[in-house]
Write a protein that holds these residues in place. Structure first.
Motif, mmCIF file in Angstrom:
data_model
loop_
_atom_site.group_PDB
_atom_site.id
_atom_site.type_symbol
_atom_site.label_atom_id
_atom_site.label_comp_id
_atom_site.label_asym_id
_atom_site.label_seq_id
_atom_site.Cartn_x
_atom_site.Cartn_y
_atom_site.Cartn_z
ATOM 1 N N GLY A 182 0.670 -1.305 -0.116
ATOM 2 C CA GLY A 182 -0.114 0.018 0.075
ATOM 3 C C GLY A 182 0.828 1.210 0.100
ATOM 4 N N LEU A 183 1.936 1.261 0.789
ATOM 5 C CA LEU A 183 2.674 2.421 0.726
ATOM 6 C C LEU A 183 3.804 2.602 -0.335
ATOM 7 C CD1 LEU A 183 4.366 1.916 4.309
ATOM 8 C CD2 LEU A 183 2.833 3.740 3.598
ATOM 9 N N THR A 184 3.894 1.460 -1.139
ATOM 10 C CA THR A 184 4.719 1.694 -2.427
ATOM 11 C C THR A 184 3.656 2.250 -3.377
ATOM 12 O OG1 THR A 184 6.269 -0.386 -1.947
ATOM 13 C CG2 THR A 184 5.696 0.340 -4.286
ATOM 14 N N LEU A 185 2.411 1.674 -3.619
ATOM 15 C CA LEU A 185 1.632 2.375 -4.323
ATOM 16 C C LEU A 185 1.243 3.888 -4.059
ATOM 17 C CD1 LEU A 185 -0.987 -0.772 -4.489
ATOM 18 C CD2 LEU A 185 0.477 0.057 -6.435
ATOM 19 N N GLU A 186 1.012 4.147 -2.803
ATOM 20 C CA GLU A 186 0.470 5.446 -2.556
ATOM 21 C C GLU A 186 1.694 6.619 -2.770
ATOM 22 O OE1 GLU A 186 -1.545 7.194 1.390
ATOM 23 O OE2 GLU A 186 0.468 6.523 1.757
ATOM 24 N N LEU A 187 3.032 5.966 -2.706
ATOM 25 C CA LEU A 187 3.947 6.967 -3.079
ATOM 26 C C LEU A 187 4.566 6.999 -4.524
ATOM 27 C CD1 LEU A 187 6.452 6.059 -0.105
ATOM 28 C CD2 LEU A 187 4.951 8.055 -0.231
ATOM 29 N N GLY A 188 3.887 5.673 -5.174
ATOM 30 C CA GLY A 188 4.433 5.699 -6.727
ATOM 31 C C GLY A 188 3.273 6.430 -7.337
ATOM 32 N N ALA A 189 3.502 6.413 -8.686
ATOM 33 C CA ALA A 189 2.598 7.056 -9.868
ATOM 34 C C ALA A 189 1.201 6.228 -9.855
ATOM 35 C CB ALA A 189 3.324 7.322 -11.009
ATOM 36 N N HIS A 190 1.090 5.118 -9.387
ATOM 37 C CA HIS A 190 -0.023 4.153 -9.648
ATOM 38 C C HIS A 190 -1.160 4.679 -9.196
ATOM 39 C CE1 HIS A 190 2.806 0.969 -10.670
ATOM 40 N NE2 HIS A 190 3.445 1.307 -9.438
ATOM 41 N N GLY A 191 -2.308 4.721 -9.860
ATOM 42 C CA GLY A 191 -3.508 5.363 -9.343
ATOM 43 C C GLY A 191 -3.512 6.676 -9.515
ATOM 44 N N ARG A 192 -2.540 7.458 -9.675
ATOM 45 C CA ARG A 192 -2.658 8.839 -9.794
ATOM 46 C C ARG A 192 -3.322 9.282 -11.056
ATOM 47 N NH1 ARG A 192 2.480 11.323 -6.733
ATOM 48 N NH2 ARG A 192 1.804 10.491 -4.619
ATOM 49 N N ARG A 193 -4.070 10.267 -11.269
ATOM 50 C CA ARG A 193 -4.663 10.826 -12.182
ATOM 51 C C ARG A 193 -3.574 11.807 -13.187
ATOM 52 N NH1 ARG A 193 -10.798 13.127 -12.639
ATOM 53 N NH2 ARG A 193 -11.007 12.423 -14.822
ATOM 54 N N VAL A 194 -3.352 11.396 -14.425
ATOM 55 C CA VAL A 194 -2.274 12.377 -15.000
ATOM 56 C C VAL A 194 -3.321 13.168 -15.931
ATOM 57 C CG1 VAL A 194 -0.429 12.110 -16.739
ATOM 58 C CG2 VAL A 194 -0.666 10.557 -15.093
ATOM 59 N N ARG A 195 -3.076 14.453 -15.700
ATOM 60 C CA ARG A 195 -3.627 15.367 -16.642
ATOM 61 C C ARG A 195 -2.899 16.021 -17.856
ATOM 62 N NH1 ARG A 195 -8.518 16.796 -14.107
ATOM 63 N NH2 ARG A 195 -8.732 16.422 -11.979
ATOM 64 N N VAL A 196 -3.356 15.952 -18.872
ATOM 65 C CA VAL A 196 -2.426 16.335 -20.127
ATOM 66 C C VAL A 196 -2.953 17.782 -20.230
ATOM 67 C CG1 VAL A 196 -2.096 16.290 -22.540
ATOM 68 C CG2 VAL A 196 -2.603 14.089 -21.160
ATOM 69 N N ARG A 197 -1.969 18.665 -20.206
ATOM 70 C CA ARG A 197 -2.204 20.072 -20.518
ATOM 71 C C ARG A 197 -2.539 20.344 -21.863
ATOM 72 N NH1 ARG A 197 -0.900 23.772 -16.141
ATOM 73 N NH2 ARG A 197 -0.191 22.539 -14.415
ATOM 74 N N ARG A 198 -3.461 21.123 -22.121
ATOM 75 C CA ARG A 198 -3.686 21.410 -23.457
ATOM 76 C C ARG A 198 -3.343 23.005 -23.612
ATOM 77 N NH1 ARG A 198 -9.455 18.637 -23.439
ATOM 78 N NH2 ARG A 198 -8.777 16.565 -23.748
#
Length: 110
Positions: A88-104
């Motif tokens: 859980g800590l690894t997933l929380e600290l990593g990029a997993h599950g984070r929403r990536v927003r593409v700037r237009r």
């Protein structure tokens, strides 16, 4: 005892059996009979016997009451401790599950 819809994994059965054996060992080291632990935990002797067998159909509250009566309930605090959840800590600290927003690029061409 109610039969579960799906059988329990062997590893889970082994863990429950080992916990039951540890409860039995703690009880016998204190020189208590099943009836003594049942009275101190406010449970039936059948519940204590089921705990000591590692019966997975026995309620979690019954396990907690038995451990409390034996003075072993403080060790429960480390069960599922968020600080010990390495995955859980690894997933929380990593990029997993984070929403990536593409700037237009903004286009001011109307």
């Amino acid at each position: 005892m109610r039969t579960p819809a799906r059988p329990y994994p062997d590893a889970l059965i082994a863990q429950a059996s080992a916990l039951g054996a540890r409860v039995r060992a703690a009880r016998t080291r204190r020189g208590w009979r099943v009836e003594d632990l049942a009275a101190r935990a406010d449970l039936s002797t059948k519940s204590i016997a089921a705990i000591e067998r590692g019966d997975l159909g026995t309620g979690f509250g019954a396990y907690l009451r038995a451990l409390w009566a034996l003075g072993l309930n403080e060790q429960i605090d480390v069960v599922a401790d968020a600080g010990l959840d390495h995955t859980g800590l690894t997933l929380e600290l990593g990029a997993h599950g984070r929403r990536v927003r593409v700037r237009r690029a903004t286009d001011n061409d109307f």
